[in-house]
Design an enzyme around this catalytic site. Structure first.
Site, PDB file in Angstrom:
ATOM      1  N   LYS A   9       0.827  -1.195   0.000  1.00 35.89           N
ATOM      2  CA  LYS A   9       0.000   0.000   0.000  1.00 35.89           C
ATOM      3  C   LYS A   9       0.879   1.271   0.000  1.00 35.89           C
ATOM      4  O   LYS A   9       2.098   1.177   0.207  1.00 35.89           O
ATOM      5  CB  LYS A   9      -0.928  -0.057   1.223  1.00 35.89           C
ATOM      6  CG  LYS A   9      -1.933  -1.232   1.173  1.00 35.89           C
ATOM      7  CD  LYS A   9      -2.703  -1.338   2.490  1.00 35.89           C
ATOM      8  CE  LYS A   9      -3.769  -2.415   2.469  1.00 35.89           C
ATOM      9  NZ  LYS A   9      -4.436  -2.560   3.793  1.00 35.89           N
ATOM     10  N   TYR A  49     -12.063  -2.940  -3.260  1.00 35.24           N
ATOM     11  CA  TYR A  49     -12.590  -3.140  -1.911  1.00 35.24           C
ATOM     12  C   TYR A  49     -14.120  -3.152  -1.874  1.00 35.24           C
ATOM     13  O   TYR A  49     -14.711  -2.855  -0.830  1.00 35.24           O
ATOM     14  CB  TYR A  49     -12.052  -2.059  -0.977  1.00 35.24           C
ATOM     15  CG  TYR A  49     -10.636  -2.325  -0.473  1.00 35.24           C
ATOM     16  CD1 TYR A  49     -10.340  -3.482   0.256  1.00 35.24           C
ATOM     17  CD2 TYR A  49      -9.606  -1.420  -0.706  1.00 35.24           C
ATOM     18  CE1 TYR A  49      -9.058  -3.730   0.728  1.00 35.24           C
ATOM     19  CE2 TYR A  49      -8.312  -1.667  -0.232  1.00 35.24           C
ATOM     20  CZ  TYR A  49      -8.050  -2.822   0.486  1.00 35.24           C
ATOM     21  OH  TYR A  49      -6.791  -3.076   0.966  1.00 35.24           O
ATOM     22  N   PHE A  57     -15.344   2.459   7.715  1.00 29.61           N
ATOM     23  CA  PHE A  57     -13.984   2.897   7.365  1.00 29.61           C
ATOM     24  C   PHE A  57     -13.739   2.923   5.861  1.00 29.61           C
ATOM     25  O   PHE A  57     -12.626   3.221   5.408  1.00 29.61           O
ATOM     26  CB  PHE A  57     -12.945   1.995   8.054  1.00 29.61           C
ATOM     27  CG  PHE A  57     -13.065   0.521   7.720  1.00 29.61           C
ATOM     28  CD1 PHE A  57     -12.514  -0.011   6.557  1.00 29.61           C
ATOM     29  CD2 PHE A  57     -13.744  -0.341   8.575  1.00 29.61           C
ATOM     30  CE1 PHE A  57     -12.615  -1.359   6.252  1.00 29.61           C
ATOM     31  CE2 PHE A  57     -13.858  -1.704   8.278  1.00 29.61           C
ATOM     32  CZ  PHE A  57     -13.297  -2.209   7.103  1.00 29.61           C
ATOM     33  N   ARG A 102       3.131  -7.009   9.242  1.00 30.60           N
ATOM     34  CA  ARG A 102       2.407  -5.983  10.001  1.00 30.60           C
ATOM     35  C   ARG A 102       2.875  -5.932  11.454  1.00 30.60           C
ATOM     36  O   ARG A 102       2.948  -4.867  12.063  1.00 30.60           O
ATOM     37  CB  ARG A 102       0.902  -6.257   9.931  1.00 30.60           C
ATOM     38  CG  ARG A 102       0.303  -5.937   8.559  1.00 30.60           C
ATOM     39  CD  ARG A 102      -1.104  -6.474   8.445  1.00 30.60           C
ATOM     40  NE  ARG A 102      -1.792  -6.063   7.238  1.00 30.60           N
ATOM     41  CZ  ARG A 102      -2.921  -6.635   6.803  1.00 30.60           C
ATOM     42  NH1 ARG A 102      -3.468  -7.633   7.481  1.00 30.60           N
ATOM     43  NH2 ARG A 102      -3.495  -6.211   5.700  1.00 30.60           N
ATOM     44  N   ASN A 112      -1.608  -0.250   7.512  1.00 28.87           N
ATOM     45  CA  ASN A 112      -1.020  -1.573   7.749  1.00 28.87           C
ATOM     46  C   ASN A 112      -0.229  -2.135   6.573  1.00 28.87           C
ATOM     47  O   ASN A 112      -0.007  -3.323   6.466  1.00 28.87           O
ATOM     48  CB  ASN A 112      -2.084  -2.549   8.272  1.00 28.87           C
ATOM     49  CG  ASN A 112      -3.210  -2.784   7.293  1.00 28.87           C
ATOM     50  OD1 ASN A 112      -3.195  -2.243   6.182  1.00 28.87           O
ATOM     51  ND2 ASN A 112      -4.177  -3.595   7.673  1.00 28.87           N
ATOM     52  N   HIS A 115      -1.656  -5.574   1.503  1.00 28.91           N
ATOM     53  CA  HIS A 115      -2.892  -6.333   1.273  1.00 28.91           C
ATOM     54  C   HIS A 115      -2.524  -7.707   0.729  1.00 28.91           C
ATOM     55  O   HIS A 115      -1.605  -7.823  -0.086  1.00 28.91           O
ATOM     56  CB  HIS A 115      -3.771  -5.622   0.230  1.00 28.91           C
ATOM     57  CG  HIS A 115      -4.846  -6.505  -0.340  1.00 28.91           C
ATOM     58  ND1 HIS A 115      -6.077  -6.651   0.269  1.00 28.91           N
ATOM     59  CD2 HIS A 115      -4.858  -7.326  -1.427  1.00 28.91           C
ATOM     60  CE1 HIS A 115      -6.809  -7.528  -0.445  1.00 28.91           C
ATOM     61  NE2 HIS A 115      -6.098  -7.937  -1.472  1.00 28.91           N
ATOM     62  N   GLU A 126      -8.931 -10.787  -7.931  1.00 31.39           N
ATOM     63  CA  GLU A 126      -8.044  -9.631  -7.796  1.00 31.39           C
ATOM     64  C   GLU A 126      -6.961  -9.661  -8.878  1.00 31.39           C
ATOM     65  O   GLU A 126      -6.578  -8.619  -9.407  1.00 31.39           O
ATOM     66  CB  GLU A 126      -7.452  -9.602  -6.384  1.00 31.39           C
ATOM     67  CG  GLU A 126      -8.535  -9.263  -5.343  1.00 31.39           C
ATOM     68  CD  GLU A 126      -8.121  -9.436  -3.890  1.00 31.39           C
ATOM     69  OE1 GLU A 126      -8.953  -9.125  -3.021  1.00 31.39           O
ATOM     70  OE2 GLU A 126      -6.984  -9.892  -3.606  1.00 31.39           O
TER      71      GLU A 126
HETATM   72  N1  UDP Z   1      -9.390  -1.402   7.727  1.00 29.66           N
HETATM   73  C1  UDP Z   1      -9.516  -0.245   8.478  1.00 29.66           C
HETATM   74  N2  UDP Z   1     -10.246  -0.293   9.623  1.00 29.66           N
HETATM   75  C2  UDP Z   1     -10.878  -1.415  10.061  1.00 29.66           C
HETATM   76  C3  UDP Z   1     -10.751  -2.598   9.289  1.00 29.66           C
HETATM   77  C4  UDP Z   1      -9.995  -2.559   8.123  1.00 29.66           C
HETATM   78  O1  UDP Z   1      -8.946   0.795   8.112  1.00 29.66           O
HETATM   79  O2  UDP Z   1     -11.525  -1.394  11.109  1.00 29.66           O
HETATM   80  C5  UDP Z   1      -8.590  -1.377   6.488  1.00 29.66           C
HETATM   81  C6  UDP Z   1      -7.218  -2.015   6.667  1.00 29.66           C
HETATM   82  O3  UDP Z   1      -6.281  -1.273   5.890  1.00 29.66           O
HETATM   83  C7  UDP Z   1      -7.425  -3.397   6.094  1.00 29.66           C
HETATM   84  C8  UDP Z   1      -8.383  -3.102   4.942  1.00 29.66           C
HETATM   85  O4  UDP Z   1      -9.263  -2.116   5.478  1.00 29.66           O
HETATM   86  O5  UDP Z   1      -6.189  -3.967   5.662  1.00 29.66           O
HETATM   87  C9  UDP Z   1      -9.194  -4.270   4.448  1.00 29.66           C
HETATM   88  O6  UDP Z   1      -9.856  -4.874   5.539  1.00 29.66           O
HETATM   89  P1  UDP Z   1      -9.885  -6.458   5.677  1.00 29.66           P
HETATM   90  O7  UDP Z   1     -10.848  -6.782   6.788  1.00 29.66           O
HETATM   91  O8  UDP Z   1     -10.137  -7.079   4.358  1.00 29.66           O
HETATM   92  O9  UDP Z   1      -8.410  -6.790   6.211  1.00 29.66           O
HETATM   93  P2  UDP Z   1      -7.159  -7.494   5.487  1.00 29.66           P
HETATM   94  O10 UDP Z   1      -7.720  -8.560   4.568  1.00 29.66           O
HETATM   95  O11 UDP Z   1      -6.399  -6.433   4.755  1.00 29.66           O
HETATM   96  O12 UDP Z   1      -6.338  -8.087   6.604  1.00 29.66           O
HETATM   97 MG    MG Z   2      -9.172  -8.398   3.118  1.00 31.75          MG
END
Ligand code: UDP
Ligand code: MG
Length: 148
Positions: A9, A49, A57, A102, A112, A115, A126
């Site tokens: 990211k 997304y 969020f 992370r 974080n 992805h 994707e």
């Molecule tokens: N995210 C956020 N706040 C939250 C949950 C997710 O900003 O409470 C962001 C975070 O950058 C995360 C992304 O949204 O990596 C996608 O969320 P997901 O639940 O798919 O997590 P990931 O698959 O990236 O671990």
């Molecule tokens: Mg995810």
């Protein structure tokens, strides 16, 4: 062979973590099959997304993803979707174990740095979204030193 979509990211790029992150996937034994450096617009980030569009969020997440260039990759290998998620670590850095990307480099959930696809099926979707031109075919010469 299984493939996953990985994105470094904008914060990962800005913080100079590209080489470190690629190195972790390489050293594990996964094969790099696609790689691009690009900046996406809001519509594209929203598509990526889309499953999260109802989340509170979501707008902040889209702002984050379009805020600068990203590095997008396809990695291949046995179990790469699930093992890739383990290398990445839990979504919230407060819960990501030390030793994960992370866990080692991040503090806040909205910064974080990386992805990774959460299933083989979403990895395929994707890949089609981010690499419509397709990816290269190659097999590293070390293959038989990694797979029995
Ligand atoms: N995210 C956020 N706040 C939250 C949950 C997710 O900003 O409470 C962001 C975070 O950058 C995360 C992304 O949204 O990596 C996608 O969320 P997901 O639940 O798919 O997590 P990931 O698959 O990236 O671990
Ligand atoms: Mg995810």
């Amino acid at each position: 062979m299984e493939q996953t979509f990985i994105m470094i990211k904008p914060d990962g790029v800005q913080r100079g973590l590209v080489g470190e992150i690629i190195g972790r996937f390489e050293k594990k034994g996964f094969y790099l099959k696609g790689l691009k450096f690009m900046t996406v617009d809001r519509a594209f980030a929203e598509k990526h997304y889309a499953d999260l569009s109802a989340k509170p969020f979501f707008n902040g997440l889209v702002d984050y993803i379009v805020s600068g260039p990203v590095v997008v990759m396809i990695w291949e290998g046995k179990g790469v979707v699930s093992t890739g998620r383990k290398l990445i670590g839990a979504t919230n850095p407060l819960e990501s174990a030390p030793g994960t990307i992370r866990g080692d480099y991040t503090i806040d959930i909205g910064r974080n740095v990386i992805h990774g696809s959460d299933s083989v099926d979403s990895g395929q979707k994707e890949k089609d979204l981010w690499f419509p031109e397709g990816i290269n075919w190659w097999r590293p010469s070390q293959h038989s030193w990694i797979y029995e």
